[in-house]
Design a protein around this motif. Structure first.
Motif, PDB file in Angstrom:
ATOM      1  N   ALA A  93       3.850  67.975  60.535  1.00 27.13           N
ATOM      2  CA  ALA A  93       4.254  67.318  61.774  1.00 27.13           C
ATOM      3  C   ALA A  93       5.768  67.361  61.948  1.00 27.13           C
ATOM      4  O   ALA A  93       6.281  67.545  63.046  1.00 27.13           O
ATOM      5  CB  ALA A  93       3.755  65.882  61.793  1.00 27.13           C
ATOM      6  N   THR A  94       6.482  67.205  60.844  1.00 25.53           N
ATOM      7  CA  THR A  94       7.946  67.186  60.944  1.00 25.53           C
ATOM      8  C   THR A  94       8.477  68.499  61.497  1.00 25.53           C
ATOM      9  O   THR A  94       9.477  68.532  62.213  1.00 25.53           O
ATOM     10  CB  THR A  94       8.559  66.929  59.561  1.00 25.53           C
ATOM     11  N   ARG A 126       9.172  62.668  51.127  1.00 22.75           N
ATOM     12  CA  ARG A 126      10.473  62.541  51.791  1.00 22.75           C
ATOM     13  C   ARG A 126      10.323  62.646  53.313  1.00 22.75           C
ATOM     14  O   ARG A 126      11.306  62.730  54.029  1.00 22.75           O
ATOM     15  CB  ARG A 126      11.417  63.636  51.299  1.00 22.75           C
ATOM     16  N   GLY A 127       9.094  62.681  53.782  1.00 22.62           N
ATOM     17  CA  GLY A 127       8.865  62.671  55.226  1.00 22.62           C
ATOM     18  C   GLY A 127       8.792  64.047  55.836  1.00 22.62           C
ATOM     19  O   GLY A 127       8.893  64.204  57.045  1.00 22.62           O
ATOM     20  N   ILE A 128       8.653  65.074  54.993  1.00 20.21           N
ATOM     21  CA  ILE A 128       8.601  66.425  55.563  1.00 20.21           C
ATOM     22  C   ILE A 128       7.196  66.977  55.383  1.00 20.21           C
ATOM     23  O   ILE A 128       6.733  67.176  54.260  1.00 20.21           O
ATOM     24  CB  ILE A 128       9.629  67.340  54.877  1.00 20.21           C
ATOM     25  N   ASP A 129       6.486  67.170  56.477  1.00 23.49           N
ATOM     26  CA  ASP A 129       5.181  67.825  56.403  1.00 23.49           C
ATOM     27  C   ASP A 129       4.993  68.607  57.689  1.00 23.49           C
ATOM     28  O   ASP A 129       5.948  68.798  58.456  1.00 23.49           O
ATOM     29  CB  ASP A 129       4.060  66.805  56.179  1.00 23.49           C
TER      30      ASP A 129
END
Ligand SMILES: Nc1ncnc2c1ncn2[C@@H]1O[C@H](COP(=O)(O)OP(=O)(O)OP(=O)(O)O)[C@@H](O)[C@H]1O
Ligand SMILES: [Mg+2]
Lengths: 355, 277, 300
Positions: free
Chosen positions: C26-27, C21-24
């Protein structure tokens, strides 16, 4: 708006030059193009093809020389006054207009009434097979589709002169062949004149009535595809036309039209194409024309590699001095075998060093 | 190429506007500079004589030494903190698609779309309540509100134009996020970061409203001190106020020129691609 | 690494699901930045909003009633808009043709630097310079009188036009810089294409440049408007702070630091913010009617 010709008999380039600061990109082009001709501008990357096209279109002012339509001077006109059509190397589609709007742009600028405009845009869409994409924005199209929109946008106004800058460079092989025929068909049906920039010699040979070979901003040769293919006037042109083998030799005499060239101790015959000041000369031969002689004559080589090519074999041999020669052979050869290679005198071109 | 009368007129008109703007601007600046070096200047083209004494007077009268030191500290801290907070955030926003991204972008845009006075007043109230009003810390915190979003918004296009495959390559060769940042991204981003931070620097030196609302006697930056000096003019010699103004101008001008050496001004917002065509 | 190894055959790990879902890692880098804005912008704003409903007289809407009941107070809104709107529009209208001219120049840097210079001056210095330059004995009046264009000095100071000029001088560079970067961001081959298709200069601007520029110009308008809208120093120094240039920020400042009525000051600040946001929303709303996408000629 259009002051330039809706029709003309001849387009003349007279000593057209273009300089970028100290760099001269075009060194005086002289060329006459007849109405209805399909001209291919062929040359290696950076030789000035795009520059030449931009000068004709009026996008770059010329630094010298004149461009004439019959007896009217057009190099003083602004691009919008010339009324030519152009397909750009990077398409330059208007990103905020749909495909339909993009194609109709030139007609709108010319004040063509709406019903006729729609009809002509539909015809152009059909010609490039993009009927189903008409309402999309350019950003939503594939590279090949964008290229076709660019072609349709240029031809829909039925310009007397169409300029195309490598319009097929981004298409896959099959589509490229299809579009090639399409461009040729459109050219004939419109009766327009086309200048087509490419660096693909096969494309130039198959499409053009005449080919203009450009090199370092100067015209090297102008001729029909057949002329250029058979008898290139210059080593650079020969290079472009598939004369892959170039062998250095020494001129030892002339026999009628034929030159006798000594290559590493073997004398071969060839057609003299460019005079030589000294005895040094270069023979250019297509791989397909060079074959094992099966006799004592011919250039001796040691076979380095052999590949099967369907109709025959393609071999690579090395002469005693280390020059690589590509040749064709009707029968397989062993790697390391010693053979002698020869070609018809009419198929060997001899270029002197006086370039 | 021949040009029509209309297009010639148009070009002339544009240059006339440019000329008018520049002449008046230069006149304005030159007035201040001349005055700051002048002795007596009443009703003539030029002052009666020239002197540098107003600079010494201004230095003492306005305690410029202290003011400059405060300015230096405040601006330095703002620049550093905006870089540390803004650049990583810009990276995340440029590279990742996550659910709240639009909300975060809006949140960052708001401080740039609302005038500083508007949020400055409640912000000052809150800072005074927290005991930070009138302190250097308060001034630094208040100035971060517009600068951090500014850095983020300037850096996003810079980061987007770097091929993500370079980072992917670094990750494949075993760098973790932090190492990738330090060894790969930061060197590539350096020109962009420098540009953004220099602009933050210039903006912060010139930021009047927020500093004005939050600062106290010991935490005035140069621009606020200048405002008070002009506002209360009549108390002091006009020339020494002008001398102070020139000092202020030189401090920002130096940085602007440095900034423009690093960046093409046109690349500040867009990517400014210009194909050779 | 271990989280990946622990991943069972049944399905992806939590980390993998979040990453999808784009959350890691870096987020999470946005978090400090978001926290800062929440703490120093949103919280004070909400605090100010609350405070504005707690006026001295104890009623809920006392401050707002007072503001909109007193022409001396609500009039400031119109005085502000009467300055900010024309100034922003004028700056934009000058910036566009100049940007188009500068775009064609080879050596843009010197001119751009000169035009951008007032950014470094700031409002206070410009006001100070104007007092001299446009004063009755200043070079401006002297030059015009010497040239015979004026018989008596004109006075632009201490009124509407003084503030207007100072806002043009300080606001133009910013507007110009933004406009220039949007203008140069447009692929020049689009203009060439339009020209070969028969579009003259006016048609090229109308059909190609303008539609591509509108989104950028809308943003430029908003950001420039913000600058012109908070005109405190010049309104005080070269304007008529009790009359024609009594802008809303003066009212807010006086409430806070002269009357020490923070509740009223917050109310005025809220009204100010609301008016500003209204303008921004209206402008950006118009923008969404137009094309928004890359201004390059599609991929090439
Ligand atoms: N704006 C420019 N300034 C300086 N030199 C230029 C400019 N445009 C082109 N040139 C030079 O002129 C030469 C010819 O360029 P041109 O674009 O016409 O090449 P081309 O034949 O179209 O090449 P390609 O096949 O790669 O498109 C090149 O050497 C190029 O570097
Ligand atoms: Mg090219």
């Amino acid at each position: 708006m259009t002051v330039g010709a809706t029709t003309f008999k001849q387009l003349h380039l007279q000593g057209v030059r273009r300089e970028f600061d100290a760099f001269t990109a075009l060194k005086g082009l002289d060329l006459t193009i007849e109405r209805g001709e399909f001209i291919a501008l062929l040359g290696p990357s950076g030789c000035g093809k795009t520059t030449a096209l931009n000068c004709i279109a009026g996008l770059l002012p010329v630094s010298g020389g004149r461009i004439m339509l019959d007896d009217r001077r057009v190099d003083v006109l602004r691009p919008e006054e010339r009324g030519f059509g152009m397909v750009f190397q990077n398409y330059a589609l208007f990103p905020h207009m749909t495909v339909r709007k993009n194609i109709g742009f030139g007609l709108r600028m010319r004040g063509v009434p709406k019903p006729e405009l729609e009809k002509r845009v539909d015809a152009a869409l059909a010609a490039v097979r993009l009927e189903s994409q008409a309402e999309k924005l350019p950003g939503q199209l594939s590279g090949g589709q964008q290229q076709r929109v660019a072609i349709a946008r240029a031809i829909v106004v039925e310009p007397p002169l169409v300029l195309m800058d490598e319009p097929l460079s981004n298409l896959d092989a099959k589509l490229r062949l299809e579009m090639r025929q399409e461009i040729r068909r459109i050219h004939q049906s419109l009766g327009s004149t086309t200048i087509y920039v490419t660096h693909d010699q096969e494309e130039a040979l198959s499409l053009a009535d005449r080919i203009v070979v450009l090199r370092d901003g100067a015209i090297r040769q102008v001729g029909t595809p057949a002329e250029l293919y058979a008898l290139p006037a210059h080593l650079d042109v020969a290079d472009f036309m598939g004369f892959r083998n170039r062998v250095n030799g020494e001129l030892v005499g002339m026999e009628g039209e034929d030159a006798l060239l000594n290559i590493e101790g073997t004398v071969i015959r060839g057609r003299m194409r460019a005079a030589s000041a000294s005895k040094a000369a270069v023979a250019a031969i297509r791989p397909d024309d060079l074959e094992p002689t099966g006799t004592d004559s011919g250039i001796p080589v040691r076979v380095e590699a052999v590949e099967y090519r369907g109709r025959g074999f393609h071999g690579v041999g090395v002469t005693a001095s280390g020059t690589e020669l590509h040749f064709a052979s009707p029968y397989p050869l062993q790697r390391g075998a010693a053979v002698r290679l020869g070609a018809d005198a009419g198929r060997v071109l001899v270029f002197g060093d006086a370039r | 190429m021949q040009k029509s009368i209309m297009s010639r007129l148009w070009v002339f008109a544009v240059w006339a506007v440019i000329g008018l703007f520049l002449i008046n601007l230069m006149g304005l600046i030159a007035s201040v500079v001349t005055s700051s070096f002048g002795t007596r200047w009443l009703g003539t083209w030029l002052p009666a004589g020239f002197t540098t004494r107003w600079y010494f007077a201004a230095w003492d009268e306005f305690q410029l030494g202290d003011v400059l030191w405060v300015t230096f500290q405040a601006v330095g801290a703002v620049v550093l903190l905006s870089g540390l907070l803004g650049v990583p955030a810009a990276y995340a926003l440029a590279r990742r698609e996550f659910p709240a991204k639009r909300a975060v972008m809006l949140l960052l845009l708001l401080p740039l779309l609302v005038p500083p006075i508007t949020y400055g007043i409640p912000l000052a109230t809150v800072l005074y309540k927290a005991g930070l009003g009138g302190t250097l810390t308060g001034v630094i915190l208040a100035n971060l509100v517009p600068t951090v979003p500014f850095v983020v918004l300037v850096m996003i296009p810079f980061i987007e134009q770097i091929d993500p495959r370079t980072e992917a390559a670094a990750r494949v060769f075993g760098a973790n996020i932090f190492q990738m940042f330090v060894h790969v991204l930061v060197p590539m981003l350096m020109p962009g970061v420098l540009a953004a931070l220099l602009l933050v620097l210039v903006r912060t030196i010139g930021m009047f409203e927020l500093t004005f609302l939050v600062s106290g006697p010991g935490s005035q930056t140069l621009v606020v001190a200048l405002y008070y000096a002009v506002f209360a003019s009549g108390v002091r010699a006009v020339q020494s106020i002008d001398a102070m103004a020139v000092i202020y101008m030189v401090t920002t001008l130096v940085w602007l020129i440095v900034a423009l050496r690093f960046v093409n001004p046109t690349q500040i917002v867009g990517r400014g691609k210009r194909p050779a065509a | 690494m271990s989280a990946v190894l622990e991943g069972r055959a049944e399905g992806p790990t939590l980390r993998q699901r979040l990453a999808a879902r784009g959350i890691d890692g870096a987020t999470l880098l946005v978090l400090p930045c978001v926290a800062l804005i929440l703490g120093l912008f949103i919280y004070p704003f909400l605090y100010g909003l609350m405070l504005s409903f707690e006026p001295k007289d104890g009623s809920l809407f006392g401050n707002y009633a007072r503001f909109f009941g007193d022409p001396f107070l609500y009039g400031t809104i119109f005085k502000t808009l009467r300055l900010a709107f024309p100034v922003t529009l004028l700056n934009l209208l000058i910036a566009i043709p100049i940007a188009f001219r500068v775009r064609l120049m080879r050596r843009q840097r010197l001119l751009t630097t000169l035009l951008v210079l007032p950014i470094t001056l700031g409002t206070v210095l410009v006001a100070e310079g104007m007092l001299f330059y446009f004063g009755p004995q200043g070079w401006f009046n002297r030059a015009l009188m010497a040239a015979g264009l004026l018989s008596t000095p004109i006075s632009v100071l201490n009124g509407y036009w003084g503030v207007f000029i100072s806002l043009v001088l300080t606001g133009f560079p910013f507007t110009f810089l933004l406009t220039l970067s949007y203008v140069t961001g447009i692929d020049p081959s689009l203009e060439n294409a339009a020209a070969t298709l028969g579009a003259g200069p006016a048609a090229r601007f109308r059909e190609v440049f303008l539609p591509l520029l509108i989104p950028g110009l809308a943003i430029t308008f908003c950001l420039s408007f913000v600058q012109a809208y908070s005109v405190l120093p010049s309104a005080v120094l070269v304007g008529d702070p009790a009359g024609a240039t009594r802008v809303i920020s003066i009212a807010a400042y006086q409430a806070a630091f002269e009357e020490y009525d923070y509740s009223m000051a917050s109310a005025i600040a809220m009204i100010m913010g609301a008016v500003q946001l209204l303008v921004v929303v209206a402008v950006l709303g118009c923008r969404s009617l137009f094309y928004r996408g890359p201004a390059a000629g599609a991929k090439g």
